[in-house]
Design an enzyme around this catalytic site. Structure first.
Site, PDB file in Angstrom:
ATOM      1  N   LYS A 162      -4.358  -6.775   3.825  1.00  0.00           N
ATOM      2  CA  LYS A 162      -4.524  -5.827   2.870  1.00  0.00           C
ATOM      3  C   LYS A 162      -5.849  -5.152   2.217  1.00  0.00           C
ATOM      4  O   LYS A 162      -6.308  -4.202   1.995  1.00  0.00           O
ATOM      5  CB  LYS A 162      -3.548  -5.971   1.362  1.00  0.00           C
ATOM      6  CG  LYS A 162      -3.679  -4.880   0.275  1.00  0.00           C
ATOM      7  CD  LYS A 162      -3.382  -3.528   0.717  1.00  0.00           C
ATOM      8  CE  LYS A 162      -3.050  -2.514  -0.263  1.00  0.00           C
ATOM      9  NZ  LYS A 162      -3.823  -2.362  -0.821  1.00  0.00           N
TER      10      LYS A 162
ATOM     11  N   GLU B  54      -9.917   1.952   4.335  1.00  0.00           N
ATOM     12  CA  GLU B  54      -9.472   3.333   3.558  1.00  0.00           C
ATOM     13  C   GLU B  54     -10.892   3.757   2.990  1.00  0.00           C
ATOM     14  O   GLU B  54     -11.012   5.186   2.924  1.00  0.00           O
ATOM     15  CB  GLU B  54      -8.591   2.872   2.222  1.00  0.00           C
ATOM     16  CG  GLU B  54      -8.134   3.726   1.047  1.00  0.00           C
ATOM     17  CD  GLU B  54      -7.600   3.070   0.203  1.00  0.00           C
ATOM     18  OE1 GLU B  54      -6.423   2.685   0.577  1.00  0.00           O
ATOM     19  OE2 GLU B  54      -7.797   3.026  -0.977  1.00  0.00           O
TER      20      GLU B  54
ATOM     21  N   SER C 283       0.737  -1.076  -0.112  1.00  0.00           N
ATOM     22  CA  SER C 283       0.079   0.053   0.120  1.00  0.00           C
ATOM     23  C   SER C 283       0.759   1.387  -0.023  1.00  0.00           C
ATOM     24  O   SER C 283       2.046   1.260   0.523  1.00  0.00           O
ATOM     25  CB  SER C 283      -1.043  -0.028   1.203  1.00  0.00           C
ATOM     26  OG  SER C 283      -1.557   1.168   1.480  1.00  0.00           O
TER      27      SER C 283
ATOM     28  N   HIS D 231      -7.440  -3.374   4.986  1.00  0.00           N
ATOM     29  CA  HIS D 231      -6.955  -2.086   4.965  1.00  0.00           C
ATOM     30  C   HIS D 231      -7.477  -1.178   3.780  1.00  0.00           C
ATOM     31  O   HIS D 231      -7.875   0.137   4.157  1.00  0.00           O
ATOM     32  CB  HIS D 231      -5.268  -2.149   4.477  1.00  0.00           C
ATOM     33  CG  HIS D 231      -4.784  -1.033   4.041  1.00  0.00           C
ATOM     34  ND1 HIS D 231      -5.092  -0.339   2.794  1.00  0.00           N
ATOM     35  CD2 HIS D 231      -3.788  -0.013   4.545  1.00  0.00           C
ATOM     36  CE1 HIS D 231      -4.470   0.717   2.574  1.00  0.00           C
ATOM     37  NE2 HIS D 231      -3.750   1.082   3.695  1.00  0.00           N
ATOM     38  N   ASN D 232      -7.953  -2.041   2.699  1.00  0.00           N
ATOM     39  CA  ASN D 232      -8.688  -1.099   1.705  1.00  0.00           C
ATOM     40  C   ASN D 232     -10.057  -0.760   2.049  1.00  0.00           C
ATOM     41  O   ASN D 232     -10.709   0.395   1.637  1.00  0.00           O
ATOM     42  CB  ASN D 232      -8.777  -1.764   0.379  1.00  0.00           C
ATOM     43  CG  ASN D 232      -7.251  -1.651  -0.289  1.00  0.00           C
ATOM     44  OD1 ASN D 232      -6.380  -1.327   0.215  1.00  0.00           O
ATOM     45  ND2 ASN D 232      -7.334  -1.649  -1.615  1.00  0.00           N
TER      46      ASN D 232
HETATM   47  C1  6PG Z   1      -3.211   1.392  -1.760  1.00  0.00           C
HETATM   48  C2  6PG Z   1      -4.608   1.491  -2.087  1.00  0.00           C
HETATM   49  C3  6PG Z   1      -4.429   0.756  -3.607  1.00  0.00           C
HETATM   50  C4  6PG Z   1      -5.454   1.473  -4.664  1.00  0.00           C
HETATM   51  C5  6PG Z   1      -6.814   1.030  -4.331  1.00  0.00           C
HETATM   52  C6  6PG Z   1      -7.735   1.883  -4.755  1.00  0.00           C
HETATM   53  O1  6PG Z   1      -3.303   0.877  -0.430  1.00  0.00           O
HETATM   54  O2  6PG Z   1      -2.302   1.825  -2.174  1.00  0.00           O
HETATM   55  O3  6PG Z   1      -5.658   0.999  -1.535  1.00  0.00           O
HETATM   56  O4  6PG Z   1      -4.478  -0.510  -3.518  1.00  0.00           O
HETATM   57  O5  6PG Z   1      -5.620   2.682  -4.785  1.00  0.00           O
HETATM   58  O6  6PG Z   1      -6.952  -0.394  -4.897  1.00  0.00           O
HETATM   59  O7  6PG Z   1      -9.118   1.269  -4.616  1.00  0.00           O
HETATM   60  P1  6PG Z   1     -10.314   1.873  -5.553  1.00  0.00           P
HETATM   61  O8  6PG Z   1     -10.175   2.066  -6.999  1.00  0.00           O
HETATM   62  O9  6PG Z   1     -11.204   0.636  -5.333  1.00  0.00           O
HETATM   63  O10 6PG Z   1     -10.643   3.196  -4.860  1.00  0.00           O
END
Ligand code: 6PG
Length: 476
Positions: free
Chosen positions: A186, A193, A132, A189-190
Protein backbone atom coordinates in the site's frame (compact mmCIF):
# COMPACT_ATOMS: atom_id res chain seq x y z
CA UNK A 1 -33.77 -3.46 13.35
CA UNK A 2 -33.29 -5.38 16.56
CA UNK A 3 -29.95 -7.08 16.23
CA UNK A 4 -29.31 -7.42 19.94
CA UNK A 5 -29.61 -11.22 20.11
CA UNK A 6 -27.42 -12.11 17.16
CA UNK A 7 -23.65 -11.77 17.35
CA UNK A 8 -22.10 -9.58 14.65
CA UNK A 9 -19.95 -10.94 11.82
CA UNK A 10 -17.62 -7.98 11.86
CA UNK A 11 -16.70 -5.03 14.05
CA UNK A 12 -15.18 -1.67 13.22
CA UNK A 13 -13.55 0.86 15.50
CA UNK A 14 -13.17 4.46 14.31
CA UNK A 15 -16.14 6.10 12.66
CA UNK A 16 -14.50 8.84 10.61
CA UNK A 17 -15.81 8.97 7.04
CA UNK A 18 -13.63 6.08 5.78
CA UNK A 19 -14.70 3.92 8.71
CA UNK A 20 -18.37 4.75 8.31
CA UNK A 21 -18.29 4.00 4.60
CA UNK A 22 -16.50 0.70 5.11
CA UNK A 23 -19.13 -0.31 7.66
CA UNK A 24 -21.93 0.52 5.22
CA UNK A 25 -20.12 -1.44 2.52
CA UNK A 26 -19.68 -4.54 4.74
CA UNK A 27 -23.28 -4.29 5.93
CA UNK A 28 -24.58 -4.00 2.38
CA UNK A 29 -23.02 -7.40 1.58
CA UNK A 30 -25.26 -9.12 4.11
CA UNK A 31 -23.07 -8.96 7.23
CA UNK A 32 -24.09 -7.65 10.62
CA UNK A 33 -21.59 -5.07 11.83
CA UNK A 34 -20.85 -3.75 15.31
CA UNK A 35 -19.41 -0.26 15.56
CA UNK A 36 -17.53 1.65 18.21
CA UNK A 37 -16.14 5.16 18.29
CA UNK A 38 -14.29 6.84 21.15
CA UNK A 39 -16.85 9.63 21.13
CA UNK A 40 -20.16 7.88 21.75
CA UNK A 41 -22.26 10.61 20.14
CA UNK A 42 -20.57 9.82 16.80
CA UNK A 43 -21.61 6.16 17.11
CA UNK A 44 -25.17 7.10 18.06
CA UNK A 45 -25.48 9.59 15.21
CA UNK A 46 -24.13 7.08 12.70
CA UNK A 47 -26.53 4.33 13.76
CA UNK A 48 -29.46 6.78 13.87
CA UNK A 49 -28.60 8.00 10.35
CA UNK A 50 -28.81 4.43 9.03
CA UNK A 51 -32.08 2.98 10.28
CA UNK A 52 -33.05 -0.55 9.26
CA UNK A 53 -29.46 -1.61 8.73
CA UNK A 54 -27.78 -4.55 10.45
CA UNK A 55 -25.70 -2.29 12.68
CA UNK A 56 -24.97 -2.62 16.40
CA UNK A 57 -23.82 0.62 17.98
CA UNK A 58 -21.73 0.08 21.11
CA UNK A 59 -20.99 2.63 23.83
CA UNK A 60 -18.09 0.72 25.35
CA UNK A 61 -15.32 -1.41 23.96
CA UNK A 62 -16.42 -4.22 26.29
CA UNK A 63 -19.90 -4.23 24.81
CA UNK A 64 -18.43 -3.99 21.33
CA UNK A 65 -16.18 -7.03 21.81
CA UNK A 66 -18.99 -9.02 23.45
CA UNK A 67 -21.28 -8.29 20.50
CA UNK A 68 -19.00 -10.08 18.03
CA UNK A 69 -19.17 -13.71 16.90
CA UNK A 70 -15.97 -15.75 17.48
CA UNK A 71 -13.34 -15.67 16.19
CA UNK A 72 -13.92 -11.94 16.46
CA UNK A 73 -12.99 -9.79 13.50
CA UNK A 74 -12.18 -6.26 14.59
CA UNK A 75 -11.15 -3.68 12.03
CA UNK A 76 -9.38 -0.61 13.37
CA UNK A 77 -9.78 2.54 11.26
CA UNK A 78 -8.01 5.20 13.29
CA UNK A 79 -5.16 7.57 12.43
CA UNK A 80 -1.91 5.74 11.66
CA UNK A 81 0.72 5.78 14.39
CA UNK A 82 0.19 5.92 18.15
CA UNK A 83 -3.65 5.80 18.00
CA UNK A 84 -3.45 2.29 16.46
CA UNK A 85 -1.26 1.09 19.35
CA UNK A 86 -3.60 2.67 21.88
CA UNK A 87 -6.65 0.90 20.47
CA UNK A 88 -4.74 -2.40 20.33
CA UNK A 89 -3.71 -2.04 23.97
CA UNK A 90 -7.34 -1.46 24.96
CA UNK A 91 -8.49 -4.45 22.95
CA UNK A 92 -5.95 -7.00 24.16
CA UNK A 93 -7.48 -7.71 27.57
CA UNK A 94 -10.93 -8.02 26.01
CA UNK A 95 -10.11 -10.36 23.14
CA UNK A 96 -9.64 -14.14 23.21
CA UNK A 97 -7.26 -16.50 21.50
CA UNK A 98 -7.53 -16.50 17.69
CA UNK A 99 -9.55 -13.30 17.50
CA UNK A 100 -8.44 -11.15 14.58
CA UNK A 101 -7.45 -7.48 14.62
CA UNK A 102 -7.26 -5.77 11.23
CA UNK A 103 -5.53 -2.43 10.86
CA UNK A 104 -7.00 -0.77 7.78
CA UNK A 105 -5.11 2.52 8.02
CA UNK A 106 -2.03 3.78 6.20
CA UNK A 107 0.35 2.29 8.77
CA UNK A 108 4.08 2.09 8.27
CA UNK A 109 4.85 -1.53 7.39
CA UNK A 110 7.51 -1.81 10.10
CA UNK A 111 4.89 -0.81 12.70
CA UNK A 112 2.68 -3.55 11.24
CA UNK A 113 5.47 -6.10 11.63
CA UNK A 114 5.97 -5.04 15.23
CA UNK A 115 2.23 -5.28 15.97
CA UNK A 116 1.99 -8.63 14.21
CA UNK A 117 4.75 -10.08 16.40
CA UNK A 118 3.28 -8.52 19.53
CA UNK A 119 -0.25 -9.76 18.99
CA UNK A 120 0.72 -13.24 17.85
CA UNK A 121 2.79 -13.48 21.05
CA UNK A 122 -0.51 -13.03 22.87
CA UNK A 123 -2.33 -15.67 20.83
CA UNK A 124 -4.18 -13.08 18.75
CA UNK A 125 -4.15 -12.74 14.98
CA UNK A 126 -3.30 -9.57 13.10
CA UNK A 127 -3.84 -8.38 9.56
CA UNK A 128 -2.24 -5.16 8.29
CA UNK A 129 -4.43 -4.24 5.36
CA UNK A 130 -3.84 -1.36 2.98
CA UNK A 131 -7.20 0.00 1.88
CA UNK A 132 -7.28 2.34 -1.08
CA UNK A 133 -10.01 4.24 -2.81
CA UNK A 134 -10.80 7.15 -0.55
CA UNK A 135 -14.22 7.73 0.90
CA UNK A 136 -16.12 6.63 -2.19
CA UNK A 137 -14.01 3.51 -2.61
CA UNK A 138 -14.62 2.53 1.00
CA UNK A 139 -18.38 2.71 0.40
CA UNK A 140 -18.62 1.15 -3.05
CA UNK A 141 -15.59 -1.13 -3.15
CA UNK A 142 -11.94 -0.36 -2.37
CA UNK A 143 -8.81 -2.21 -3.39
CA UNK A 144 -7.58 -4.10 -0.34
CA UNK A 145 -3.99 -5.18 0.28
CA UNK A 146 -3.99 -7.49 3.29
CA UNK A 147 -0.80 -8.80 4.85
CA UNK A 148 -0.52 -11.45 7.55
CA UNK A 149 -0.56 -15.23 7.88
CA UNK A 150 -2.24 -17.09 5.01
CA UNK A 151 -4.46 -18.93 7.51
CA UNK A 152 -5.84 -15.62 8.84
CA UNK A 153 -6.41 -14.40 5.30
CA UNK A 154 -8.53 -17.51 4.66
CA UNK A 155 -10.81 -16.50 7.55
CA UNK A 156 -11.11 -12.93 6.29
CA UNK A 157 -11.35 -13.78 2.61
CA UNK A 158 -15.17 -13.99 2.30
CA UNK A 159 -15.67 -10.54 3.84
CA UNK A 160 -12.75 -8.90 2.02
CA UNK A 161 -13.73 -10.38 -1.34
CA UNK A 162 -17.33 -9.30 -0.97
CA UNK A 163 -16.52 -5.67 -0.08
CA UNK A 164 -13.67 -5.13 -2.56
CA UNK A 165 -14.11 -3.48 -5.95
CA UNK A 166 -14.61 -5.93 -8.83
CA UNK A 167 -12.97 -5.80 -12.25
CA UNK A 168 -14.01 -8.39 -14.84
CA UNK A 169 -15.74 -10.22 -11.99
CA UNK A 170 -12.50 -10.45 -10.00
CA UNK A 171 -12.35 -8.88 -6.52
CA UNK A 172 -9.60 -6.29 -6.09
CA UNK A 173 -8.05 -8.08 -3.16
CA UNK A 174 -5.48 -10.86 -2.84
CA UNK A 175 -3.43 -12.07 0.07
CA UNK A 176 -0.32 -9.94 -0.45
CA UNK A 177 2.03 -11.80 1.86
CA UNK A 178 2.98 -12.28 5.51
CA UNK A 179 3.58 -9.64 8.18
CA UNK A 180 3.94 -6.10 6.88
CA UNK A 181 3.70 -7.04 3.18
CA UNK A 182 0.20 -5.61 2.77
CA UNK A 183 0.99 -2.22 4.25
CA UNK A 184 4.28 -2.22 2.38
CA UNK A 185 2.53 -2.68 -0.95
CA UNK A 186 0.00 0.00 0.00
CA UNK A 187 2.90 2.36 0.74
CA UNK A 188 4.30 1.79 -2.74
CA UNK A 189 0.82 2.23 -4.17
CA UNK A 190 0.81 5.67 -2.55
CA UNK A 191 4.28 6.46 -3.89
CA UNK A 192 3.06 5.60 -7.36
CA UNK A 193 -0.03 7.71 -6.69
CA UNK A 194 2.29 10.66 -5.95
CA UNK A 195 4.11 10.01 -9.24
CA UNK A 196 0.92 9.84 -11.30
CA UNK A 197 -0.43 13.02 -9.74
CA UNK A 198 2.75 14.99 -10.32
CA UNK A 199 3.01 13.83 -13.94
CA UNK A 200 -0.54 15.01 -14.56
CA UNK A 201 0.29 18.35 -12.93
CA UNK A 202 3.30 18.76 -15.23
CA UNK A 203 1.09 18.17 -18.27
CA UNK A 204 -1.25 20.82 -16.88
CA UNK A 205 1.67 23.25 -16.38
CA UNK A 206 2.67 22.86 -20.03
CA UNK A 207 -0.88 23.43 -21.27
CA UNK A 208 -1.24 26.46 -19.05
CA UNK A 209 2.02 27.93 -20.35
CA UNK A 210 0.79 27.31 -23.91
CA UNK A 211 -2.31 29.39 -23.23
CA UNK A 212 -4.98 26.66 -22.91
CA UNK A 213 -8.06 27.68 -20.96
CA UNK A 214 -9.03 25.38 -18.09
CA UNK A 215 -12.05 24.26 -20.09
CA UNK A 216 -9.79 23.32 -23.00
CA UNK A 217 -7.58 21.41 -20.60
CA UNK A 218 -10.59 19.68 -19.07
CA UNK A 219 -11.58 18.54 -22.57
CA UNK A 220 -8.08 17.14 -23.17
CA UNK A 221 -8.16 15.10 -19.95
CA UNK A 222 -11.71 13.91 -20.72
CA UNK A 223 -10.51 12.78 -24.12
CA UNK A 224 -7.41 11.11 -22.66
CA UNK A 225 -9.63 9.23 -20.28
CA UNK A 226 -11.17 7.52 -23.29
CA UNK A 227 -7.82 6.24 -24.51
CA UNK A 228 -4.77 4.40 -23.24
CA UNK A 229 -4.27 6.88 -20.37
CA UNK A 230 -7.70 5.97 -18.98
CA UNK A 231 -7.48 6.12 -15.21
CA UNK A 232 -9.27 7.47 -12.19
CA UNK A 233 -6.70 10.24 -11.68
CA UNK A 234 -7.00 11.44 -15.31
CA UNK A 235 -10.78 11.33 -14.96
CA UNK A 236 -10.92 13.40 -11.77
CA UNK A 237 -8.39 15.86 -13.24
CA UNK A 238 -10.79 16.57 -16.12
CA UNK A 239 -13.60 17.12 -13.65
CA UNK A 240 -11.46 19.25 -11.31
CA UNK A 241 -10.41 21.50 -14.17
CA UNK A 242 -14.03 21.99 -15.27
CA UNK A 243 -15.14 22.99 -11.77
CA UNK A 244 -16.00 26.66 -11.24
CA UNK A 245 -15.62 28.55 -7.98
CA UNK A 246 -19.10 29.62 -6.84
CA UNK A 247 -17.65 32.66 -5.07
CA UNK A 248 -15.76 34.20 -7.98
CA UNK A 249 -17.04 32.33 -11.02
CA UNK A 250 -13.40 31.55 -11.91
CA UNK A 251 -12.10 28.04 -12.55
CA UNK A 252 -11.73 26.59 -9.06
CA UNK A 253 -8.14 25.43 -9.70
CA UNK A 254 -7.17 29.05 -10.33
CA UNK A 255 -8.15 30.07 -6.82
CA UNK A 256 -6.59 27.07 -5.07
CA UNK A 257 -3.25 27.90 -3.44
CA UNK A 258 -0.32 26.07 -5.05
CA UNK A 259 0.98 24.49 -1.84
CA UNK A 260 0.73 20.70 -1.78
CA UNK A 261 0.18 18.76 1.41
CA UNK A 262 1.39 15.24 2.17
CA UNK A 263 0.89 12.85 5.01
CA UNK A 264 4.11 10.87 4.70
CA UNK A 265 3.60 7.68 2.69
CA UNK A 266 5.52 9.17 -0.25
CA UNK A 267 8.44 10.04 2.00
CA UNK A 268 8.39 6.56 3.54
CA UNK A 269 8.64 5.16 0.01
CA UNK A 270 11.73 7.26 -0.69
CA UNK A 271 13.40 6.20 2.55
CA UNK A 272 12.76 2.55 1.78
CA UNK A 273 14.03 2.91 -1.79
CA UNK A 274 17.23 4.56 -0.55
CA UNK A 275 17.73 1.72 1.94
CA UNK A 276 17.25 -0.86 -0.80
CA UNK A 277 19.35 1.07 -3.36
CA UNK A 278 16.48 1.03 -5.85
CA UNK A 279 15.99 4.03 -8.15
CA UNK A 280 12.53 5.55 -7.90
CA UNK A 281 13.42 8.90 -9.40
CA UNK A 282 9.91 9.66 -10.67
CA UNK A 283 8.34 9.20 -7.24
CA UNK A 284 11.30 11.04 -5.73
CA UNK A 285 10.68 13.99 -8.04
CA UNK A 286 7.00 13.91 -7.15
CA UNK A 287 7.63 14.03 -3.40
CA UNK A 288 10.22 16.79 -3.80
CA UNK A 289 7.88 18.77 -6.06
CA UNK A 290 5.37 18.79 -3.19
CA UNK A 291 8.09 19.94 -0.80
CA UNK A 292 9.14 22.81 -3.09
CA UNK A 293 5.53 23.76 -3.72
CA UNK A 294 5.03 24.16 0.02
CA UNK A 295 7.79 26.79 0.14
CA UNK A 296 5.46 29.33 -1.39
CA UNK A 297 6.84 32.47 0.28
CA UNK A 298 10.41 31.64 -0.75
CA UNK A 299 9.32 30.92 -4.32
CA UNK A 300 7.44 34.18 -4.60
CA UNK A 301 10.50 36.07 -3.37
CA UNK A 302 12.83 34.19 -5.72
CA UNK A 303 10.52 34.80 -8.69
CA UNK A 304 11.37 38.50 -8.42
CA UNK A 305 15.15 38.03 -8.50
CA UNK A 306 16.06 34.82 -10.36
CA UNK A 307 15.71 34.94 -14.11
CA UNK A 308 14.40 32.38 -16.57
CA UNK A 309 14.11 32.29 -20.36
CA UNK A 310 11.63 34.42 -22.26
CA UNK A 311 8.73 32.00 -22.78
CA UNK A 312 8.04 31.14 -26.40
CA UNK A 313 5.76 28.13 -26.56
CA UNK A 314 4.93 28.20 -30.25
CA UNK A 315 3.63 24.67 -30.79
CA UNK A 316 0.20 24.29 -32.29
CA UNK A 317 -2.22 23.10 -29.58
CA UNK A 318 -3.14 19.75 -31.09
CA UNK A 319 0.51 18.85 -31.67
CA UNK A 320 1.33 19.81 -28.09
CA UNK A 321 -1.50 17.66 -26.74
CA UNK A 322 -0.22 14.64 -28.66
CA UNK A 323 3.36 15.12 -27.53
CA UNK A 324 2.42 15.70 -23.90
CA UNK A 325 0.23 12.60 -24.05
CA UNK A 326 3.28 10.56 -25.01
CA UNK A 327 5.50 12.20 -22.41
CA UNK A 328 2.91 11.46 -19.73
CA UNK A 329 2.37 7.88 -20.83
CA UNK A 330 6.09 7.09 -21.07
CA UNK A 331 6.87 8.75 -17.73
CA UNK A 332 4.02 6.83 -16.13
CA UNK A 333 5.52 3.60 -17.39
CA UNK A 334 8.84 4.59 -15.80
CA UNK A 335 7.16 5.40 -12.51
CA UNK A 336 5.47 1.98 -12.38
CA UNK A 337 8.68 0.30 -13.55
CA UNK A 338 10.50 1.81 -10.59
CA UNK A 339 7.70 1.12 -8.11
CA UNK A 340 7.54 -2.53 -9.14
CA UNK A 341 11.31 -2.80 -9.05
CA UNK A 342 11.17 -1.70 -5.43
CA UNK A 343 8.34 -4.11 -4.58
CA UNK A 344 10.23 -6.95 -6.28
CA UNK A 345 13.47 -6.12 -4.47
CA UNK A 346 11.86 -5.94 -1.03
CA UNK A 347 9.68 -8.96 -1.70
CA UNK A 348 12.70 -11.07 -2.55
CA UNK A 349 14.73 -9.76 0.35
CA UNK A 350 11.96 -10.46 2.87
CA UNK A 351 10.87 -13.66 1.10
CA UNK A 352 7.31 -12.42 1.01
CA UNK A 353 6.50 -14.50 -2.07
CA UNK A 354 4.81 -11.53 -3.76
CA UNK A 355 2.73 -12.04 -6.90
CA UNK A 356 3.64 -8.90 -8.87
CA UNK A 357 1.09 -9.63 -11.60
CA UNK A 358 -1.57 -10.15 -8.94
CA UNK A 359 -0.72 -6.85 -7.26
CA UNK A 360 -1.05 -4.98 -10.59
CA UNK A 361 -4.30 -6.80 -11.17
CA UNK A 362 -5.95 -5.75 -7.88
CA UNK A 363 -4.94 -2.15 -8.57
CA UNK A 364 -7.16 -2.16 -11.67
CA UNK A 365 -10.18 -1.26 -9.58
CA UNK A 366 -11.15 0.51 -6.38
CA UNK A 367 -7.87 2.23 -5.63
CA UNK A 368 -6.69 5.74 -6.45
CA UNK A 369 -4.24 4.59 -9.16
CA UNK A 370 -6.80 2.36 -10.89
CA UNK A 371 -6.12 2.40 -14.60
CA UNK A 372 -6.62 0.44 -17.76
CA UNK A 373 -2.90 -0.02 -18.39
CA UNK A 374 -2.38 -2.08 -15.21
CA UNK A 375 -3.61 -5.06 -17.24
CA UNK A 376 -0.40 -4.71 -19.22
CA UNK A 377 1.73 -4.99 -16.09
CA UNK A 378 -0.12 -8.15 -15.08
CA UNK A 379 0.47 -9.54 -18.58
CA UNK A 380 4.16 -8.64 -18.41
CA UNK A 381 4.72 -10.53 -15.13
CA UNK A 382 2.49 -13.42 -16.15
CA UNK A 383 4.58 -13.66 -19.32
CA UNK A 384 7.87 -13.59 -17.41
CA UNK A 385 7.75 -13.82 -13.61
CA UNK A 386 11.50 -13.13 -13.41
CA UNK A 387 11.30 -9.99 -15.56
CA UNK A 388 14.25 -7.81 -14.50
CA UNK A 389 12.70 -4.50 -15.52
CA UNK A 390 9.19 -3.74 -16.71
CA UNK A 391 10.52 -1.59 -19.58
CA UNK A 392 11.84 -4.75 -21.20
CA UNK A 393 8.45 -6.49 -21.45
CA UNK A 394 7.29 -6.52 -25.10
CA UNK A 395 4.36 -4.11 -24.65
CA UNK A 396 6.36 -1.53 -22.70
CA UNK A 397 9.44 -1.79 -24.89
CA UNK A 398 7.35 -1.01 -27.95
CA UNK A 399 5.52 1.80 -26.14
CA UNK A 400 8.75 3.48 -24.99
CA UNK A 401 10.38 3.15 -28.38
CA UNK A 402 7.30 4.72 -29.95
CA UNK A 403 6.92 7.61 -27.49
CA UNK A 404 10.51 8.48 -26.63
CA UNK A 405 10.92 11.11 -29.34
CA UNK A 406 7.85 13.11 -28.31
CA UNK A 407 8.77 12.62 -24.66
CA UNK A 408 12.19 14.19 -25.05
CA UNK A 409 10.75 16.99 -27.18
CA UNK A 410 8.35 17.82 -24.37
CA UNK A 411 11.14 17.82 -21.78
CA UNK A 412 13.31 19.98 -24.07
CA UNK A 413 10.42 22.36 -24.66
CA UNK A 414 9.77 22.66 -20.94
CA UNK A 415 13.43 23.18 -20.10
CA UNK A 416 13.92 25.81 -22.79
CA UNK A 417 10.82 27.64 -21.55
CA UNK A 418 11.73 27.47 -17.89
CA UNK A 419 8.74 25.28 -17.00
CA UNK A 420 9.68 22.85 -14.23
CA UNK A 421 8.89 19.25 -15.20
CA UNK A 422 10.86 17.34 -12.56
CA UNK A 423 8.96 14.06 -12.92
CA UNK A 424 8.92 14.04 -16.75
CA UNK A 425 12.64 14.77 -16.85
CA UNK A 426 13.62 12.40 -14.03
CA UNK A 427 11.72 9.65 -15.83
CA UNK A 428 13.46 10.40 -19.10
CA UNK A 429 16.87 10.48 -17.43
CA UNK A 430 16.14 7.05 -15.94
CA UNK A 431 15.17 5.74 -19.35
CA UNK A 432 18.27 7.17 -21.02
CA UNK A 433 20.54 5.95 -18.21
CA UNK A 434 19.11 2.45 -18.19
CA UNK A 435 19.48 2.10 -21.94
CA UNK A 436 23.08 3.40 -21.94
CA UNK A 437 25.59 0.62 -22.49
CA UNK A 438 28.25 2.96 -21.16
CA UNK A 439 27.75 5.70 -18.57
CA UNK A 440 30.28 8.28 -17.35
CA UNK A 441 30.80 6.26 -14.17
CA UNK A 442 34.24 5.32 -15.47
CA UNK A 443 35.35 8.87 -14.70
CA UNK A 444 33.64 8.66 -11.35
CA UNK A 445 35.64 5.57 -10.52
CA UNK A 446 38.80 7.40 -11.55
CA UNK A 447 37.90 10.24 -9.17
CA UNK A 448 37.27 7.80 -6.33
CA UNK A 449 40.53 6.06 -6.91
CA UNK A 450 42.31 9.41 -7.22
CA UNK A 451 41.34 10.81 -3.83
CA UNK A 452 40.74 7.66 -1.84
CA UNK A 453 42.47 4.72 -3.54
CA UNK A 454 39.05 3.06 -3.86
CA UNK A 455 40.23 1.06 -6.91
CA UNK A 456 38.41 0.36 -10.18
CA UNK A 457 37.74 -2.48 -12.60
CA UNK A 458 38.90 -2.34 -16.23
CA UNK A 459 36.97 -2.89 -19.45
CA UNK A 460 39.72 -5.18 -20.75
CA UNK A 461 40.15 -7.36 -17.63
CA UNK A 462 37.76 -9.83 -15.95
CA UNK A 463 35.06 -8.39 -13.68
CA UNK A 464 36.03 -8.54 -10.01
CA UNK A 465 39.69 -7.74 -10.62
CA UNK A 466 40.51 -4.36 -9.05
CA UNK A 467 43.20 -1.85 -9.98
CA UNK A 468 44.72 1.20 -8.45
CA UNK A 469 46.68 3.96 -10.16
CA UNK A 470 49.36 6.16 -8.61
CA UNK A 471 47.75 9.46 -9.64
CA UNK A 472 49.84 12.64 -9.96
CA UNK A 473 50.15 14.80 -6.91
CA UNK A 474 47.82 17.81 -6.83
CA UNK A 475 49.44 21.16 -6.25
CA UNK A 476 46.88 23.77 -5.20
C1 6PG B 1 -5.74 5.88 -1.10
C2 6PG B 1 -5.00 7.15 -0.79
C3 6PG B 1 -5.17 7.49 0.65
C4 6PG B 1 -4.86 8.93 0.99
C5 6PG B 1 -3.42 9.27 0.89
C6 6PG B 1 -3.21 10.72 0.59
O1 6PG B 1 -5.08 4.98 -1.57
O2 6PG B 1 -6.94 5.83 -0.89
O3 6PG B 1 -3.64 6.99 -1.06
O4 6PG B 1 -4.46 6.55 1.37
O5 6PG B 1 -5.62 9.77 0.21
O6 6PG B 1 -2.85 8.97 2.13
O7 6PG B 1 -1.92 10.98 0.85
P1 6PG B 1 -1.32 12.41 0.98
O8 6PG B 1 -2.14 13.17 1.98
O9 6PG B 1 0.06 12.16 1.44
O10 6PG B 1 -1.42 13.02 -0.38
Amino acid sequence: MNTADKKSDFGLIGLAVMGQNLVLNVESRGFQVSVYNRTTSVTDAFVAKNPGKKLVGCDTLEAFVQSLAKPRKVMVMVKAGAPVDQVIEQLIPLLEKDDIVIDGGNSLYTDTERRDAYLSGKGLRFIGAGVSGGEEGARKGPAIMPGGPASTWEVMKPIFESIAAKVDGQPCVIHIGPGGAGHYVKMIHNGIEYGDMQLICEAYALFKAAGFTTDEMAAVFDQWNEGDLQSYLIQITGKALAQKDPETGKPLVDVILDKAGQKGTGQWTLINAAEQAVVISTINAAVEARVLSSQKKQRVAASAVLQGPAPALSLEKKALVDKVHDALYASKVISYTQGFDLIKTMGEKRQWGLDLGGIASIWRGGCIIRARFLNRITEAYRGDAALANLMLAPFFKELLNRTQQNWREVVALAVSNGIPVPAFSASLAYYDSYRSARLPANLLQAQRDFFGAHTYERVDKPEGEFFHTEWPEVIE
